[in-house]
Design a protein around this motif. Structure first.
Motif, mmCIF file in Angstrom:
data_model
loop_
_atom_site.group_PDB
_atom_site.id
_atom_site.type_symbol
_atom_site.label_atom_id
_atom_site.label_comp_id
_atom_site.label_asym_id
_atom_site.label_seq_id
_atom_site.Cartn_x
_atom_site.Cartn_y
_atom_site.Cartn_z
ATOM 1 N N SER A 1 0.878 -1.114 -0.077
ATOM 2 C CA SER A 1 0.050 0.077 -0.037
ATOM 3 C C SER A 1 0.877 1.315 -0.040
ATOM 4 N N PHE A 2 1.969 1.185 0.679
ATOM 5 C CA PHE A 2 3.040 2.470 0.699
ATOM 6 C C PHE A 2 3.361 2.504 -0.882
ATOM 7 N N GLU A 3 3.705 1.402 -1.357
ATOM 8 C CA GLU A 3 4.332 1.600 -2.890
ATOM 9 C C GLU A 3 3.133 2.046 -3.648
ATOM 10 N N LEU A 4 2.128 1.682 -3.695
ATOM 11 C CA LEU A 4 0.836 2.084 -4.453
ATOM 12 C C LEU A 4 0.698 3.590 -4.174
ATOM 13 N N ALA A 5 0.554 3.867 -2.969
ATOM 14 C CA ALA A 5 0.477 5.299 -2.628
ATOM 15 C C ALA A 5 1.350 6.107 -3.097
ATOM 16 N N ALA A 6 2.769 5.911 -3.133
ATOM 17 C CA ALA A 6 3.747 6.936 -3.527
ATOM 18 C C ALA A 6 3.611 6.900 -5.137
ATOM 19 N N ARG A 7 3.403 5.755 -5.824
ATOM 20 C CA ARG A 7 3.111 5.603 -7.271
ATOM 21 C C ARG A 7 1.971 6.554 -7.597
ATOM 22 N N ALA A 8 1.031 6.627 -6.705
ATOM 23 C CA ALA A 8 -0.223 7.222 -7.209
ATOM 24 C C ALA A 8 -0.124 8.731 -7.282
ATOM 25 N N LEU A 9 1.080 9.230 -6.422
ATOM 26 C CA LEU A 9 1.366 10.618 -6.485
ATOM 27 C C LEU A 9 2.584 10.753 -7.271
ATOM 28 N N SER A 10 2.856 9.986 -7.950
ATOM 29 C CA SER A 10 4.018 10.267 -9.106
ATOM 30 C C SER A 10 5.415 10.346 -8.522
ATOM 31 N N ALA A 11 5.774 9.709 -7.513
ATOM 32 C CA ALA A 11 6.991 9.650 -6.686
ATOM 33 C C ALA A 11 7.562 8.671 -7.323
ATOM 34 N N ASN A 12 9.041 8.826 -7.430
ATOM 35 C CA ASN A 12 10.078 7.598 -7.516
ATOM 36 C C ASN A 12 10.110 6.735 -6.415
ATOM 37 N N VAL A 13 10.002 5.322 -6.557
ATOM 38 C CA VAL A 13 9.947 4.661 -5.358
ATOM 39 C C VAL A 13 10.921 3.476 -5.567
ATOM 40 N N VAL A 14 11.696 3.426 -4.270
ATOM 41 C CA VAL A 14 12.693 2.356 -4.190
ATOM 42 C C VAL A 14 12.438 1.408 -3.098
ATOM 43 N N SER A 15 12.364 0.280 -3.237
ATOM 44 C CA SER A 15 11.934 -0.776 -2.178
ATOM 45 C C SER A 15 13.410 -1.368 -1.780
ATOM 46 N N PHE A 16 13.494 -1.038 -0.169
ATOM 47 C CA PHE A 16 14.733 -1.656 -0.001
ATOM 48 C C PHE A 16 14.562 -2.873 1.264
ATOM 49 N N THR A 17 15.109 -3.870 1.190
ATOM 50 C CA THR A 17 15.015 -4.915 2.158
ATOM 51 C C THR A 17 16.282 -5.202 2.487
ATOM 52 N N ALA A 18 16.375 -5.850 3.978
ATOM 53 C CA ALA A 18 17.665 -5.961 4.494
ATOM 54 C C ALA A 18 18.338 -7.397 3.973
ATOM 55 N N ARG A 19 17.573 -8.318 3.292
ATOM 56 C CA ARG A 19 18.181 -9.389 2.823
ATOM 57 C C ARG A 19 18.564 -8.885 1.439
ATOM 58 N N GLY A 20 19.864 -9.373 1.077
ATOM 59 C CA GLY A 20 20.632 -8.914 -0.116
ATOM 60 C C GLY A 20 21.230 -7.891 0.021
ATOM 61 N N SER A 21 21.140 -6.935 1.003
ATOM 62 C CA SER A 21 21.858 -5.510 1.126
ATOM 63 C C SER A 21 22.990 -5.542 1.805
ATOM 64 N N SER A 22 23.765 -4.355 2.156
ATOM 65 C CA SER A 22 24.801 -4.237 2.881
ATOM 66 C C SER A 22 24.607 -4.492 4.212
ATOM 67 N N VAL A 23 23.277 -4.712 4.694
ATOM 68 C CA VAL A 23 23.076 -5.043 6.056
ATOM 69 C C VAL A 23 23.620 -6.301 6.358
ATOM 70 N N GLU A 24 23.480 -7.406 5.636
ATOM 71 C CA GLU A 24 23.874 -8.602 5.569
ATOM 72 C C GLU A 24 25.436 -8.597 5.808
ATOM 73 N N LYS A 25 26.124 -7.659 5.597
ATOM 74 C CA LYS A 25 27.631 -7.570 5.583
ATOM 75 C C LYS A 25 28.054 -6.789 7.028
ATOM 76 N N GLY A 26 26.935 -6.392 7.722
ATOM 77 C CA GLY A 26 27.093 -5.757 8.801
ATOM 78 C C GLY A 26 26.864 -4.342 9.149
ATOM 79 N N GLU A 27 26.456 -3.517 7.828
ATOM 80 C CA GLU A 27 26.186 -1.849 7.980
ATOM 81 C C GLU A 27 25.310 -1.706 8.744
#
Length: 311
Positions: A65-91
């Motif tokens: 719903s946050f993704e749909l909300a931001a897109r409905a307002l024409s924002a650029n939307v980036v979805s970030f998850t901890a899995r597969g990110s630098s968080v797994e390297k300790g960031e």
């Protein structure tokens, strides 16, 4: 727009929102519902802005719903998850936020399993921060969509008897709803077994007007709204309940309990549901159950909040 609303950058909980601010967001959400009813469900309000959804916990309704909300307002939307990110390297969370800011993010929506994480992000991020749920602390947008759903059906919040039933002790939804409902003048009763409520003095000290009950049939008598909360089954392993069957018998919203309520009594649930545990399948599909509407209203409410925080 009030001065308070105009100056607000973050939505971390509803504890610092005035009744006027809440009503303004609900009014704006109603306007956003009109946008969502159009053939082309989009307006250029946030064109050129970048919204980053940081979800450190699994989510379906809130994240989408946050993704749909931001897109409905024409924002650029980036979805970030901890899995597969630098968080797994300790960031660290702070380093991640600084990276997102350096990359040009304007707003951050964060869900985290640690209470207080959105407040930490807000101290290190120059843009706006929206709490999409943190630990057992807060879930302000869920409370706002619940308030919108109630207001649409019953006209106003003030004077309504609202009963929240279930695992209240561990529920961020319950806490944010308490702030919103009491700010708008509802009479709120919390109903749970003692092990899933905790010290009653905590609730009555923080929200003096709130009532406490341990018997669901007494609590829901004459209620305008009954909100069932998800029973977190891991609480069984912690020894907080004798059995699921015993909990369901004593606290579930069953067809028999539904029949004793008025036809206009709203039945709500923030989801996800354990059907047959805290709420019966026949209740989920009853005419006065508004669970699907809660989900639908979530997009409009999050559009309204993004719009107002963006100024």
């Amino acid at each position: 727009m009030t001065i308070a609303t105009a100056r607000r950058r973050h939505a971390l909980d509803l504890d610092d929102f005035t009744p006027e601010e809440i009503e303004e967001i609900l009014d704006t959400a109603e306007s956003m519902k009109e946008v969502l009813s159009r053939e082309i469900k989009q307006v250029p309000t946030l064109r050129g802005r970048t919204v980053v959804n940081m979800f450190y916990e699994e989510s379906t309704r809130t994240r989408i719903s946050f993704e749909l909300a931001a897109r409905a307002l024409s924002a650029n939307v980036v979805s970030f998850t901890a899995r597969g990110s630098s968080v797994e390297k300790g960031e660290s969370l702070i380093d991640t936020v600084r990276t997102l800011q350096a990359l040009g993010a304007d707003m951050v929506v964060i869900r985290h399993n640690q209470s207080g994480a959105p407040h930490l992000v807000a101290r290190h991020f120059a843009g706006g921060v929206i709490n999409a749920g943190d630990g057992r602390h807060a879930h302000p947008t869920q409370a706002l969509l619940d308030l919108l759903t109630i207001r649409e059906h019953l006209g106003q919040i003030r004077g309504l008897k609202v009963v929240i039933v279930g695992d209240i002790l561990h529920s961020r939804v319950a806490r944010s709803n308490l702030w919103g409902l009491t700010r708008l003048g509802a009479e709120v009763t919390l109903c749970a077994p003692p092990t899933l409520l905790g010290p009653a003095a905590y609730w009555t000290a923080t929200w003096p007007q709130v009532k406490i009950s341990y018997k669901v049939d007494e609590a829901i008598a004459g209620a305008d709204v009954v909100m069932a909360l998800r029973l977190q089954k891991e609480r069984m392993q912690a020894g907080l309940l004798p059995s699921l069957r015993e909990y369901s018998r004593a606290y579930a919203i069953t067809p028999e309990r539904l029949a004793r309520l008025g036809e206009k009594t709203l039945i709500m649930h923030p989801g996800p549901m354990n059907e047959g545990v805290e709420i019966w399948p026949e209740v989920v599909t009853a005419p006065n159950t508004v669970i699907d509407e809660q989900v639908t209203n979530g997009v409009a409410v999050r559009m309204a909040l993004l719009y107002r925080l963006a100024g």
